[in-house]
Design an enzyme around this catalytic site. Structure first.
Site, mmCIF file in Angstrom:
data_model
loop_
_atom_site.group_PDB
_atom_site.id
_atom_site.type_symbol
_atom_site.label_atom_id
_atom_site.label_comp_id
_atom_site.label_asym_id
_atom_site.label_seq_id
_atom_site.Cartn_x
_atom_site.Cartn_y
_atom_site.Cartn_z
ATOM 1 N N PRO A 31 -13.661 1.191 8.986
ATOM 2 C CA PRO A 31 -13.677 2.163 7.885
ATOM 3 C C PRO A 31 -13.045 3.505 8.279
ATOM 4 O O PRO A 31 -12.666 4.276 7.403
ATOM 5 C CB PRO A 31 -15.168 2.345 7.575
ATOM 6 C CG PRO A 31 -15.843 1.150 8.147
ATOM 7 C CD PRO A 31 -15.025 0.753 9.336
ATOM 8 N N GLU A 36 -22.444 -1.679 13.360
ATOM 9 C CA GLU A 36 -22.010 -0.296 13.172
ATOM 10 C C GLU A 36 -20.578 -0.066 13.650
ATOM 11 O O GLU A 36 -19.988 0.962 13.383
ATOM 12 C CB GLU A 36 -22.959 0.676 13.877
ATOM 13 C CG GLU A 36 -24.335 0.776 13.221
ATOM 14 C CD GLU A 36 -24.258 1.064 11.726
ATOM 15 O OE1 GLU A 36 -23.736 2.135 11.368
ATOM 16 O OE2 GLU A 36 -24.704 0.217 10.924
ATOM 17 N N ARG A 56 3.274 -12.521 3.833
ATOM 18 C CA ARG A 56 4.182 -12.650 2.682
ATOM 19 C C ARG A 56 5.574 -12.121 2.973
ATOM 20 O O ARG A 56 6.536 -12.527 2.328
ATOM 21 C CB ARG A 56 3.623 -11.906 1.459
ATOM 22 C CG ARG A 56 2.444 -12.603 0.805
ATOM 23 C CD ARG A 56 2.001 -11.892 -0.463
ATOM 24 N NE ARG A 56 2.895 -12.120 -1.584
ATOM 25 C CZ ARG A 56 3.827 -11.289 -2.011
ATOM 26 N NH1 ARG A 56 4.022 -10.125 -1.421
ATOM 27 N NH2 ARG A 56 4.594 -11.605 -3.035
ATOM 28 N N ASP A 115 8.489 -7.195 -5.852
ATOM 29 C CA ASP A 115 7.085 -7.041 -6.161
ATOM 30 C C ASP A 115 6.698 -5.632 -6.551
ATOM 31 O O ASP A 115 7.238 -4.675 -6.050
ATOM 32 C CB ASP A 115 6.244 -7.436 -4.960
ATOM 33 C CG ASP A 115 5.462 -8.663 -5.259
ATOM 34 O OD1 ASP A 115 4.859 -8.685 -6.333
ATOM 35 O OD2 ASP A 115 5.487 -9.577 -4.448
HETATM 36 C C1 9D3 Z 1 -22.938 4.191 8.346
HETATM 37 C C2 9D3 Z 1 -21.498 4.308 8.539
HETATM 38 N N1 9D3 Z 1 -20.710 3.130 8.099
HETATM 39 C C3 9D3 Z 1 -19.266 3.494 8.206
HETATM 40 C C4 9D3 Z 1 -18.690 3.845 6.884
HETATM 41 C C5 9D3 Z 1 -21.013 1.987 8.945
HETATM 42 C C6 9D3 Z 1 -20.180 0.802 8.694
HETATM 43 C C7 9D3 Z 1 -20.123 0.209 7.447
HETATM 44 C C8 9D3 Z 1 -19.389 -0.943 7.236
HETATM 45 C C9 9D3 Z 1 -19.484 0.236 9.732
HETATM 46 C C10 9D3 Z 1 -18.750 -0.926 9.543
HETATM 47 C C11 9D3 Z 1 -18.711 -1.505 8.295
HETATM 48 C C12 9D3 Z 1 -17.959 -2.762 8.094
HETATM 49 N N2 9D3 Z 1 -16.629 -2.528 7.538
HETATM 50 C C13 9D3 Z 1 -15.528 -2.806 8.228
HETATM 51 O O1 9D3 Z 1 -15.617 -3.261 9.349
HETATM 52 C C14 9D3 Z 1 -14.241 -2.511 7.644
HETATM 53 C C15 9D3 Z 1 -13.881 -1.974 6.369
HETATM 54 C C16 9D3 Z 1 -14.643 -1.531 5.258
HETATM 55 O O2 9D3 Z 1 -15.891 -1.560 5.213
HETATM 56 N N3 9D3 Z 1 -13.975 -1.061 4.162
HETATM 57 C C17 9D3 Z 1 -12.621 -0.991 4.115
HETATM 58 N N4 9D3 Z 1 -11.868 -1.366 5.121
HETATM 59 C C18 9D3 Z 1 -12.497 -1.860 6.235
HETATM 60 S S1 9D3 Z 1 -11.720 -2.380 7.605
HETATM 61 C C19 9D3 Z 1 -13.106 -2.774 8.378
#
Ligand code: 9D3
Length: 255
Positions: free
Chosen positions: A89, A116, A153, A168
């Site tokens: 994230p 996490e 793709r 596209d």
């Molecule tokens: C409490 C803080 N959170 C971070 C925003 C913890 C957290 C939430 C969800 C840590 C990892 C995740 C899992 N998400 C991913 O690994 C992830 C992800 C996503 O949740 N949204 C958009 N792109 C991606 S790429 C990897």
């Protein structure tokens, strides 16, 4: 092109890789996908991939050593330096332009996050960190598959029609125009009663210049309505620029 995915849920990848365009590309050897179970790179009796965070707090952190071992195993099979993409994230936003750039590489490794996240020291071996958008998922597997799908793709031969890849939406910077197929009319029952839904006459006219122009207009008007942000860096030809001016003019009274 080769993809290596490192995950604690390898079976999550089976569905998306086992159907449709990706399946065909893999069968034909145009893309080569290796899914690695992170647990296969653990050394303890319990095959643990996660541990409690130093400093305390909620949740678990992916242990660094299985990831280093997985990367070493993938690297040993290859000669060259690895491109290692961490899905998280905190990453830069993944876009169509990023997909095209990555498709010019011969090989990418995708590390899928869970819990996490990763022990910070993993970033030592990471070339880029990508997020697919501002929503919270349960892990990095779906994002890694999204990246793989969008990148694949662009690999020549994966999508039958090369032209459709180039044209596209997003590659061109506009949304798509509406599509219709047979039958020419269809009955629809709704609260407001029974209605016949037809097809725009222009599409039945056989006038290909008119059809092209209608599609341009529809694509532009949809983009203007739904995603005006895309118009800032869309590449428009003279005819499209003219149609856009007309559409903007026609909208004036309504805003
Ligand atoms: C409490 C803080 N959170 C971070 C925003 C913890 C957290 C939430 C969800 C840590 C990892 C995740 C899992 N998400 C991913 O690994 C992830 C992800 C996503 O949740 N949204 C958009 N792109 C991606 S790429 C990897």
């Amino acid at each position: 092109m080769r993809f290596d995915l490192v995950t604690i849920f390898p079976r999550l990848c089976d569905g998306p890789l086992g159907e449709g365009i990706l399946r065909r590309a893999i069968e034909r050897g145009i893309v080569d996908v290796h899914v690695h179970d992170l647990r296969d790179h653990t050394t303890d009796r319990h095959r643990s991939v996660d541990d409690v965070p130093y400093g305390g707090g909620p949740g678990m952190v992916l242990k660094p050593d299985p990831i280093f071992r997985a990367l070493d195993a993938i690297g040993a099979e290859r000669g060259t330096a690895l491109t290692v993409i961490l899905t998280s994230p905190q990453g830069r936003r993944f876009t169509q332009a990023e997909a095209e750039r990555l498709s010019r590489l011969e090989h990418i490794v995708l590390l899928c996050g869970r819990y996490e996240g990763f022990d910070e020291r993993v970033r030592e071996r990471v070339t880029e960190e990508l997020s697919i958008g501002d929503y919270v998922l349960t892990g990095g597997e779906l994002p890694a598959l999204v990246v793989l799908d969008a990148v694949a793709r662009f690999v020549p031969g994966v999508v039958g029609d090369e032209q459709s890849v180039a044209q596209d939406s997003f590659s061109r910077g506009l949304l798509d125009h509406p599509h219709y197929t047979r039958p020419a009319t269809i009955r629809s029952a709704s609260r407001s009663g029974e209605r016949e839904l037809g097809v725009p006459d222009v599409l039945m006219s056989g006038n290909h210049a008119e059809i092209r122009r209608w599609r341009k207009r529809e694509a532009l008007s949809r983009t203007l309505e739904r995603r005006p942000d895309l118009l800032d860096d869309a590449s428009l030809d003279d005819e499209e620029a003219q149609i856009l001016r007309e559409l903007k003019g026609a909208r004036h009274g309504r805003d």
